[in-house]
Design a protein around this motif. Structure first.
Motif, PDB file in Angstrom:
ATOM      1  N   GLU A   1      18.254 -65.147  62.377  1.00 38.89           N
ATOM      2  CA  GLU A   1      17.866 -66.630  62.078  1.00 38.89           C
ATOM      3  C   GLU A   1      17.117 -67.078  63.327  1.00 38.89           C
ATOM      4  N   TYR A   2      17.904 -66.774  64.538  1.00 39.78           N
ATOM      5  CA  TYR A   2      17.348 -67.043  65.821  1.00 39.78           C
ATOM      6  C   TYR A   2      15.889 -66.733  65.874  1.00 39.78           C
ATOM      7  N   LEU A   3      15.551 -65.480  65.617  1.00 43.59           N
ATOM      8  CA  LEU A   3      14.151 -64.988  65.765  1.00 43.59           C
ATOM      9  C   LEU A   3      13.343 -65.833  64.941  1.00 43.59           C
ATOM     10  N   SER A   4      13.745 -65.997  63.623  1.00 46.60           N
ATOM     11  CA  SER A   4      12.925 -67.013  62.785  1.00 46.60           C
ATOM     12  C   SER A   4      12.414 -68.237  63.169  1.00 46.60           C
ATOM     13  N   ILE A   5      13.798 -69.066  63.587  1.00 46.10           N
ATOM     14  CA  ILE A   5      13.424 -70.279  64.031  1.00 46.10           C
ATOM     15  C   ILE A   5      12.473 -70.455  65.340  1.00 46.10           C
ATOM     16  N   TYR A   6      12.946 -69.720  66.281  1.00 47.90           N
ATOM     17  CA  TYR A   6      12.159 -69.506  67.690  1.00 47.90           C
ATOM     18  C   TYR A   6      10.762 -69.314  67.070  1.00 47.90           C
ATOM     19  N   GLN A   7      10.260 -68.222  66.102  1.00 47.90           N
ATOM     20  CA  GLN A   7       8.826 -68.167  65.974  1.00 47.90           C
ATOM     21  C   GLN A   7       8.268 -69.321  65.369  1.00 47.90           C
ATOM     22  N   GLU A   8       8.964 -69.902  64.218  1.00 45.36           N
ATOM     23  CA  GLU A   8       8.491 -71.052  63.740  1.00 45.36           C
ATOM     24  C   GLU A   8       8.251 -72.390  64.825  1.00 45.36           C
ATOM     25  N   ALA A   9       9.239 -72.531  65.515  1.00 43.57           N
ATOM     26  CA  ALA A   9       9.171 -73.669  66.519  1.00 43.57           C
ATOM     27  C   ALA A   9       8.135 -73.326  67.582  1.00 43.57           C
ATOM     28  N   HIS A  10       8.163 -72.170  68.008  1.00 42.34           N
ATOM     29  CA  HIS A  10       6.984 -71.789  69.031  1.00 42.34           C
ATOM     30  C   HIS A  10       5.545 -72.029  68.618  1.00 42.34           C
ATOM     31  N   ALA A  11       5.473 -71.658  67.372  1.00 42.69           N
ATOM     32  CA  ALA A  11       4.025 -71.637  66.594  1.00 42.69           C
ATOM     33  C   ALA A  11       3.998 -73.219  66.073  1.00 42.69           C
ATOM     34  N   ARG A  12       4.892 -74.037  65.760  1.00 41.77           N
ATOM     35  CA  ARG A  12       4.376 -75.353  65.319  1.00 41.77           C
ATOM     36  C   ARG A  12       4.490 -76.365  66.477  1.00 41.77           C
ATOM     37  N   ASP A  13       5.315 -76.235  67.249  1.00 44.83           N
ATOM     38  CA  ASP A  13       5.724 -77.223  68.676  1.00 44.83           C
ATOM     39  C   ASP A  13       5.445 -76.692  69.871  1.00 44.83           C
ATOM     40  N   GLN A  14       5.060 -75.414  70.216  1.00 45.52           N
ATOM     41  CA  GLN A  14       5.187 -74.880  71.272  1.00 45.52           C
ATOM     42  C   GLN A  14       6.535 -74.755  72.040  1.00 45.52           C
ATOM     43  N   TYR A  15       7.406 -74.495  71.364  1.00 45.54           N
ATOM     44  CA  TYR A  15       8.706 -74.428  71.877  1.00 45.54           C
ATOM     45  C   TYR A  15       8.915 -73.285  72.883  1.00 45.54           C
ATOM     46  N   GLU A  16       9.519 -73.495  74.016  1.00 49.22           N
ATOM     47  CA  GLU A  16       9.658 -72.408  74.949  1.00 49.22           C
ATOM     48  C   GLU A  16      10.948 -72.159  75.346  1.00 49.22           C
ATOM     49  N   MET A  17      11.357 -71.079  75.782  1.00 47.92           N
ATOM     50  CA  MET A  17      12.678 -70.821  76.402  1.00 47.92           C
ATOM     51  C   MET A  17      12.253 -70.327  77.710  1.00 47.92           C
ATOM     52  N   VAL A  18      13.231 -70.683  78.800  1.00 46.62           N
ATOM     53  CA  VAL A  18      13.154 -70.088  79.859  1.00 46.62           C
ATOM     54  C   VAL A  18      14.616 -70.151  80.416  1.00 46.62           C
ATOM     55  N   ALA A  19      14.780 -68.849  81.267  1.00 46.47           N
ATOM     56  CA  ALA A  19      16.066 -68.421  81.676  1.00 46.47           C
ATOM     57  C   ALA A  19      16.113 -68.625  83.210  1.00 46.47           C
ATOM     58  N   LEU A  20      17.260 -68.809  83.838  1.00 49.63           N
ATOM     59  CA  LEU A  20      17.615 -68.677  85.303  1.00 49.63           C
ATOM     60  C   LEU A  20      18.010 -67.355  85.671  1.00 49.63           C
ATOM     61  N   VAL A  21      17.407 -66.546  86.290  1.00 45.90           N
ATOM     62  CA  VAL A  21      17.855 -64.991  86.468  1.00 45.90           C
ATOM     63  C   VAL A  21      18.048 -64.587  87.800  1.00 45.90           C
ATOM     64  N   GLU A  22      19.099 -63.922  87.986  1.00 51.18           N
ATOM     65  CA  GLU A  22      19.754 -63.481  89.215  1.00 51.18           C
ATOM     66  C   GLU A  22      20.287 -62.019  89.097  1.00 51.18           C
ATOM     67  N   ASN A  23      19.590 -60.971  89.844  1.00 55.01           N
ATOM     68  CA  ASN A  23      19.925 -59.696  89.632  1.00 55.01           C
ATOM     69  C   ASN A  23      19.722 -59.262  88.180  1.00 55.01           C
ATOM     70  N   GLU A  24      18.675 -59.689  87.503  1.00 56.19           N
ATOM     71  CA  GLU A  24      18.600 -59.270  86.216  1.00 56.19           C
ATOM     72  C   GLU A  24      19.867 -59.917  84.978  1.00 56.19           C
ATOM     73  N   LYS A  25      20.466 -60.816  85.646  1.00 53.04           N
ATOM     74  CA  LYS A  25      21.624 -61.420  84.741  1.00 53.04           C
ATOM     75  C   LYS A  25      21.258 -62.842  84.504  1.00 53.04           C
ATOM     76  N   ILE A  26      21.244 -63.384  83.143  1.00 48.31           N
ATOM     77  CA  ILE A  26      20.824 -64.662  82.914  1.00 48.31           C
ATOM     78  C   ILE A  26      22.176 -65.619  83.129  1.00 48.31           C
ATOM     79  N   LEU A  27      21.825 -66.518  84.264  1.00 52.29           N
ATOM     80  CA  LEU A  27      22.839 -67.717  84.574  1.00 52.29           C
ATOM     81  C   LEU A  27      22.734 -68.547  83.490  1.00 52.29           C
ATOM     82  N   ALA A  28      21.507 -69.256  83.271  1.00 52.06           N
ATOM     83  CA  ALA A  28      21.450 -70.301  82.422  1.00 52.06           C
ATOM     84  C   ALA A  28      20.089 -70.177  81.569  1.00 52.06           C
ATOM     85  N   LEU A  29      20.043 -70.796  80.320  1.00 52.46           N
ATOM     86  CA  LEU A  29      18.923 -70.701  79.656  1.00 52.46           C
ATOM     87  C   LEU A  29      18.696 -72.215  79.122  1.00 52.46           C
ATOM     88  N   MET A  30      17.452 -72.548  78.883  1.00 48.79           N
ATOM     89  CA  MET A  30      16.886 -73.756  78.449  1.00 48.79           C
ATOM     90  C   MET A  30      15.786 -73.588  77.350  1.00 48.79           C
TER      91      MET A  30
END
Length: 140
Positions: free
Chosen positions: A30-59
């Motif tokens: 579901e996550y992949l499907s929703i991301y792909q549709e939202a990215h294609a329709r609305d240019q939805y983006e996800m960005v993560a704050l990363v330190e030493n290859e560990k994700i600290l937060a996500l938006m």
């Protein structure tokens, strides 16, 4: 610390466990499907704050345009792995910079559910003002 934007399915796979903390009802499919549709329709983006290859937060965010705000950056998803470390605030600052870069003259917007009192306090602490109630209704 660095920012990492999802660019492919490998990145999305890496981001999924963190987003699942905010959206526990989602399966990976579901996550992949929703991301792909939202990215294609609305240019939805996800960005993560990363330190030493560990994700600290996500938006997750997108640019919207309407008669109320004009062109604005809308934050759909914001989650920190460790609370009270300032990572969520760093992503909000990133969002402000991105809004300027994308010429979002209407500013930024997000919704928080009324029961999310901790989130509401967090946004207020970071200079956000409650301006509206959001209403939802499922079709009959």
């Amino acid at each position: 610390m660095k920012y990492k934007t999802a660019k492919n399915n490998e990145d999305l796979k890496l981001f999924f466990p963190v987003l699942k903390e905010l959206r526990p009802h989602l399966s990976f499919e579901e996550y992949l499907s929703i991301y792909q549709e939202a990215h294609a329709r609305d240019q939805y983006e996800m960005v993560a704050l990363v330190e030493n290859e560990k994700i600290l937060a996500l938006m997750g965010y997108r640019v919207l345009c309407d008669f109320v705000r004009g062109r604005h950056l809308y934050i759909d998803d914001l989650v920190s792995v460790e609370k009270s470390k300032g990572h969520g605030a760093q992503l909000l600052s990133y969002a402000e910079e991105k809004a300027r870069e994308l010429e979002c003259t209407g500013g930024l917007r997000l919704c928080a559910v009324l029961e999310n009192t901790g989130g509401i306090k967090f946004y207020e602490k970071n200079g956000w003002k409650a301006r509206a109630f959001a209403f939802v209704k499922k079709p009959l």
